[in-house]
Scaffold this motif. Structure first.
Motif, PDB file in Angstrom:
ATOM      1  N   ARG A 127      -0.067  17.857  -3.400  1.00 12.56           N
ATOM      2  CA  ARG A 127       0.208  16.507  -2.882  1.00 12.56           C
ATOM      3  C   ARG A 127       1.116  16.577  -1.644  1.00 12.56           C
ATOM      4  NH1 ARG A 127      -3.037  15.554  -6.636  1.00 12.56           N
ATOM      5  NH2 ARG A 127      -3.092  13.613  -7.840  1.00 12.56           N
ATOM      6  N   GLU A 128       0.835  17.535  -0.765  1.00  8.51           N
ATOM      7  CA  GLU A 128       1.676  17.690   0.426  1.00  8.51           C
ATOM      8  C   GLU A 128       1.708  16.433   1.290  1.00  8.51           C
ATOM      9  OE1 GLU A 128      -0.040  22.001   0.035  1.00  8.51           O
ATOM     10  OE2 GLU A 128      -0.629  19.951  -0.558  1.00  8.51           O
ATOM     11  N   ILE A 129       0.559  15.810   1.485  1.00  6.45           N
ATOM     12  CA  ILE A 129       0.502  14.624   2.330  1.00  6.45           C
ATOM     13  C   ILE A 129       1.319  13.494   1.710  1.00  6.45           C
ATOM     14  CG2 ILE A 129      -1.024  12.829   3.241  1.00  6.45           C
ATOM     15  CD1 ILE A 129      -3.191  14.993   3.474  1.00  6.45           C
ATOM     16  N   GLN A 130       1.164  13.301   0.401  1.00  3.84           N
ATOM     17  CA  GLN A 130       1.922  12.253  -0.272  1.00  3.84           C
ATOM     18  C   GLN A 130       3.420  12.513  -0.189  1.00  3.84           C
ATOM     19  OE1 GLN A 130      -0.776  13.760  -1.328  1.00  3.84           O
ATOM     20  NE2 GLN A 130      -2.187  12.331  -2.352  1.00  3.84           N
ATOM     21  N   ALA A 131       3.819  13.794  -0.252  1.00  4.74           N
ATOM     22  CA  ALA A 131       5.243  14.130  -0.130  1.00  4.74           C
ATOM     23  C   ALA A 131       5.764  13.767   1.256  1.00  4.74           C
ATOM     24  CB  ALA A 131       5.457  15.616  -0.413  1.00  4.74           C
ATOM     25  N   GLU A 132       4.962  14.003   2.283  1.00  5.33           N
ATOM     26  CA  GLU A 132       5.387  13.628   3.635  1.00  5.33           C
ATOM     27  C   GLU A 132       5.493  12.115   3.766  1.00  5.33           C
ATOM     28  OE1 GLU A 132       6.506  15.624   5.940  1.00  5.33           O
ATOM     29  OE2 GLU A 132       6.067  17.414   4.747  1.00  5.33           O
ATOM     30  N   TYR A 133       4.619  11.383   3.082  1.00  4.52           N
ATOM     31  CA  TYR A 133       4.733   9.928   3.086  1.00  4.52           C
ATOM     32  C   TYR A 133       6.040   9.480   2.425  1.00  4.52           C
ATOM     33  CZ  TYR A 133      -0.207   9.401   4.464  1.00  4.52           C
ATOM     34  OH  TYR A 133      -1.406   9.435   5.137  1.00  4.52           O
ATOM     35  N   MET A 134       6.408  10.160   1.335  1.00  6.00           N
ATOM     36  CA  MET A 134       7.681   9.837   0.677  1.00  6.00           C
ATOM     37  C   MET A 134       8.848  10.006   1.653  1.00  6.00           C
ATOM     38  SD  MET A 134       7.358  11.522  -3.136  1.00  6.00           S
ATOM     39  CE  MET A 134       9.051  11.109  -3.592  1.00  6.00           C
ATOM     40  N   ILE A 135       8.828  11.116   2.376  1.00  4.13           N
ATOM     41  CA  ILE A 135       9.902  11.379   3.333  1.00  4.13           C
ATOM     42  C   ILE A 135       9.912  10.321   4.428  1.00  4.13           C
ATOM     43  CG2 ILE A 135      10.700  13.015   5.092  1.00  4.13           C
ATOM     44  CD1 ILE A 135       9.558  15.253   3.243  1.00  4.13           C
ATOM     45  N   GLU A 136       8.735   9.978   4.914  1.00  7.38           N
ATOM     46  CA  GLU A 136       8.634   8.955   5.958  1.00  7.38           C
ATOM     47  C   GLU A 136       9.159   7.608   5.451  1.00  7.38           C
ATOM     48  OE1 GLU A 136       5.121   6.585   8.409  1.00  7.38           O
ATOM     49  OE2 GLU A 136       4.710   8.567   7.589  1.00  7.38           O
ATOM     50  N   ASP A 137       8.766   7.228   4.234  1.00  3.91           N
ATOM     51  CA  ASP A 137       9.216   5.958   3.663  1.00  3.91           C
ATOM     52  C   ASP A 137      10.730   5.943   3.467  1.00  3.91           C
ATOM     53  OD1 ASP A 137       6.625   5.037   3.609  1.00  3.91           O
ATOM     54  OD2 ASP A 137       6.306   5.474   1.483  1.00  3.91           O
ATOM     55  N   PHE A 138      11.274   7.094   3.030  1.00  6.34           N
ATOM     56  CA  PHE A 138      12.713   7.163   2.809  1.00  6.34           C
ATOM     57  C   PHE A 138      13.462   7.039   4.131  1.00  6.34           C
ATOM     58  CE2 PHE A 138      16.760   9.374   2.180  1.00  6.34           C
ATOM     59  CZ  PHE A 138      17.231   8.709   1.055  1.00  6.34           C
TER      60      PHE A 138
END
Length: 297
Positions: A144-155
């Motif tokens: 889930r690398e892409i989803q993890a990057e989305y988490m970072i972006e959202d944070f």
């Protein structure tokens, strides 16, 4: 559109890399794997919460006792480090996520499970910068690398919003705060820790910036003498409350020489859920909003 372009670039990057993947966990162990893990036991509430956020509900086959968020986690089978090897093996996990403290305390259990082909990874970030690496590690382990990057972006977007909100509040109007971590020890938090990040982004000034951290933890002992010496500068007394610090407002206001603390005299003593300030999850943004409302009503 921005997310779509990011996703396409990230997919191209993944396709260009070798199949075998590697991470180094927070106990220094190297974890190498050829495919995402799909049968995961999570023995830390933050791991569980982040796995759910990454969309991995079906891949989680067990959690630690006392899970309370999200609600769906409470329906899953429970495991703990005192369970025997057989119970873990019967569940047929391919990955067990723990914390470094678990690795140190129960090394024999994890080594035995490793010998049976179960991967064990100990993860627990101690700072906000480390949180990003932690989310990326979870994404890498689970595909889930892409989803993890989305988490970072959202944070990061949430933090930018908090900073924009603070830009209208001069430093002279930001209250001095003592942020308690463990009441019975009169302890606060280490510089660079997540709770003090929350405090800063919520617009509080840490009056215990001289606290010395305990080795390898986010806890910093402070002591009654230094606390009282700064009592007149403590506009707000904030304490995390939860398993780590089972405290009440009355415990604080009835403490030794508490009348020398400005916040006690002005009735500005507040508790905040430790899950919102001490766990490396997206709910740190909720913690920032919660503390902001306390400090700037």
């Amino acid at each position: 559109m921005k997310r779509l372009l990011f996703t396409l670039l990230f997919v191209l990057l993944l396709c260009s890399t070798a199949r075998a993947r590697t991470i180094t966990d927070d106990s220094g162990r190297t974890v190498t794997f050829d495919a995402p893990f799909t049968r995961i036991i999570s023995l830390y509430g933050a791991h569980t919460e982040n796995l759910f956020h990454l969309g991995l509900r079906e891949q989680i086959i067990g959690v630690s006792p006392g899970e309370d968020y999200p609600a769906a986690a409470m329906a899953l089978p429970t495991f703990n480090a005192r369970d025997g090897v057989e119970k873990f093996l019967a569940a047929k996990p391919d990955l067990i996520l723990i914390r470094p403290m678990h690795m140190r305390a129960y090394a024999g259990l994890w080594n035995a499970l490793t010998r049976h082909g179960v991967t064990v990874a100990a993860l627990q970030p101690g700072s906000i910068d480390a949180v990003y690496d932690y989310w990326r590690a979870l994404g890498k382990l689970t595909g889930r690398e892409i989803q993890a990057e989305y988490m970072i972006e959202d944070f990061r977007e949430g933090v930018r919003h908090a900073e924009d909100r603070l830009s209208t509040i001069p430093m002279s109007e930001r209250p001095g705060v003592f942020f308690e971590s463990i009441h019975r020890k009169i302890a606060t938090f280490s510089p660079g820790s997540m709770p003090l990040f929350v405090l800063e982004k919520a617009g509080g000034v840490n009056v215990a910036a001289d606290a010395k951290p305990r080795h390898g933890t986010n806890i910093a002992d402070y002591g009654l003498e230094r606390l009282l010496a700064r009592g007149g500068r403590i506009d707000v007394y904030l304490a995390q409350r939860g398993t780590m610090n089972d405290v009440s407002v009355q415990d604080i206001v009835n403490g030794p020489a508490a009348s020398r603390i400005k916040a006690v005299l002005t009735r500005n003593v507040f508790l905040v859920d430790e899950h919102l300030v001490s766990r490396p999850t997206l709910r740190l943004l909720e913690g920032i909003d919660t503390v902001f409302r306390i400090l700037h009503p």
